[in-house]
Design an enzyme around this catalytic site. Structure first.
Site, PDB file in Angstrom:
ATOM      1  N   GLY A 160      -3.474  -1.075   7.923  1.00 39.30           N
ATOM      2  CA  GLY A 160      -2.415  -1.857   7.288  1.00 39.30           C
ATOM      3  C   GLY A 160      -2.228  -3.207   7.956  1.00 39.30           C
ATOM      4  N   HIS A 184      -3.038   6.134   4.711  1.00 32.19           N
ATOM      5  CA  HIS A 184      -1.610   6.344   4.934  1.00 32.19           C
ATOM      6  C   HIS A 184      -1.210   7.733   4.416  1.00 32.19           C
ATOM      7  CE1 HIS A 184      -1.258   2.256   6.062  1.00 32.19           C
ATOM      8  NE2 HIS A 184      -0.475   1.780   5.126  1.00 32.19           N
ATOM      9  N   CYS A 194       0.809  -1.231   0.000  1.00 31.24           N
ATOM     10  CA  CYS A 194       0.000   0.000   0.000  1.00 31.24           C
ATOM     11  C   CYS A 194       0.836   1.272   0.000  1.00 31.24           C
ATOM     12  CB  CYS A 194      -0.933  -0.003   1.207  1.00 31.24           C
ATOM     13  SG  CYS A 194      -0.147  -0.544   2.728  1.00 31.24           S
ATOM     14  N   GLN A 201      -5.713   3.495   2.513  1.00 30.00           N
ATOM     15  CA  GLN A 201      -4.884   2.285   2.457  1.00 30.00           C
ATOM     16  C   GLN A 201      -5.668   1.064   1.996  1.00 30.00           C
ATOM     17  OE1 GLN A 201      -4.961  -0.476   4.979  1.00 30.00           O
ATOM     18  NE2 GLN A 201      -3.428  -1.517   3.732  1.00 30.00           N
ATOM     19  N   ARG A 257       3.971   3.674  12.177  1.00 28.64           N
ATOM     20  CA  ARG A 257       2.542   3.403  12.412  1.00 28.64           C
ATOM     21  C   ARG A 257       1.974   4.515  13.280  1.00 28.64           C
ATOM     22  NH1 ARG A 257       0.077   0.022   9.381  1.00 28.64           N
ATOM     23  NH2 ARG A 257       1.380  -1.756   9.922  1.00 28.64           N
TER      24      ARG A 257
END
Ligand code: HSE
Length: 338
Positions: free
Chosen positions: A162, A245, A131, A320, A238
């Site tokens: 994710g 994202h 991604c 994402q 993260r």
């Protein structure tokens, strides 16, 4: 019409795949949703019809006349089962990292390297990139065409989606624990640390060179997709965002190239599925709350470096689960049937 199988039908990407197939009116004949034994019997709705999830087994593709099999249930599942779909005559569009760097498997972002889809015949497999790579190459491609990239430095701000549904549920649960004054004892399972009210500079497993696997995916996949060999260095982080994202990207172009913000903006604006939002005076720039649930890759904060004329900085954001996974996979499928 095409018969379509979806492996990982009950996962976050699987569920989004059904939505994107429906929204884009993909010409589906039969739909075969597949998952592990836990999800068998669950109903999936797509294009006004209901389909029951069946168990993924080695023989489930036999005699089903599947044309396209999307795999989004993790690398080990693709490693074990993709070949049975190929043997049964399907093209596999694989969302996992398992086949991505196989030199015989095309790795495709349809806006960037659609021509590579043709190589599917070698193995029966087309790989969907990571991604964070997908959204970055959509922004790099028009600029590389214009100026020639020498080096890219990127820091990512990656949403919990994710890590799939488990990642999203973990953030929500930890925030609930925060509001019930129980954050100290919150369960930490999907990530290396508590993600609520935190950021974690660590996605996927460490490599010998000090980078993580996620960071090395951005390096290697970018050059495979773009057929380039420029340097890429990534720091993947993260953040407690649900499903888009963000990326801060610094691009160094070839020596002597004087990069104009206006030219770069126009090139990005004219690129398929990229949208520029860029007026800091009016507080306008891409953010996860803008990108979520859309199929565009947003870019803003486009500016020249204050020290070097051949360096440009920008900020990109994309959903994402859609742009970074389901939408890219369905765009590949549309090109494949074209
Ligand atoms: N590896 C990515 C992440 C998911 O953890 O955010 C990409 O599909």
């Amino acid at each position: 019409k095409y018969n379509v199988a979806v492996v990982g039908a009950s996962g976050a990407v699987g569920e989004e795949l059904f939505r994107v197939l429906e929204e884009t009116k993909f010409p589906i004949g039969n739909l075969l949703p597949l998952a592990s034994a836990n999800s068998v019997g669950m109903e999936i709705e797509c294009q006004g019809k209901a389909f029951k999830i069946e168990e993924l087994t080695e023989t489930v593709f036999e005699g089903r006349d599947i044309d396209i099999a999307f795999f989004s249930a993790g690398g080990s599942i693709s490693a074990q089962f993709a070949r049975y779909a190929v043997e049964a005559g399907a093209v596999v569009i694989d969302n996992t990292s398992h086949f991505r760097m196989d030199p015989d498997v095309p790795l495709v972002v349809p806006e960037v390297n659609p021509e590579d889809i043709e190589l599917w015949q070698d193995t029966g497999i087309i790989a969907n990139p990571n991604c964070s790579t997908i959204q970055m190459v959509q922004l790099l491609k028009p600029l590389d065409d214009l100026y020639g990239i020498k080096r890219v430095d990127v820091s990512t701000y990656q949403a919990v989606s994710g890590a799939g549904k488990a990642g999203m549920e973990e953030l929500v649960r930890q925030m609930q624990d925060f509001f019930s004054f129980k954050l100290d004892e919150t369960e930490v399972k999907a990530f290396a640390h508590q993600i609520a009210l935190n950021v974690i500079p660590h996605i996927d497993v460490p490599q010998e060179n000090g980078y993580t696997k996620e960071e090395m995916k951005m390096v290697n996949e970018t050059n495979k997709i773009m057929h380039t060999d420029f340097a890429v260095s990534a720091t993947c982080v993260r953040v407690p965002v649900l499903r888009s994202h963000s990326e801060s990207i610094t691009i160094t172009f070839r020596e002597g190239v004087d990069v104009s913000v206006q030219e770069a903006r126009e090139a990005l604006e004219n690129f398929e599925n990229v949208k520029v939002i860029d007026d800091i005076e009016k507080n306008e720039y891409p953010m996860p709350i803008i990108a979520t649930d859309t199929d565009e890759t947003y870019v803003g904060r486009i500016r020249k470096d204050i020290f070097a004329e051949n360096i440009l900085h920008l900020w990109g954001v994309a959903d994402q689960v859609r742009v970074g996974a389901a939408t890219n996979a369905v765009r590949i499928a549309w090109k494949w049937i074209a």
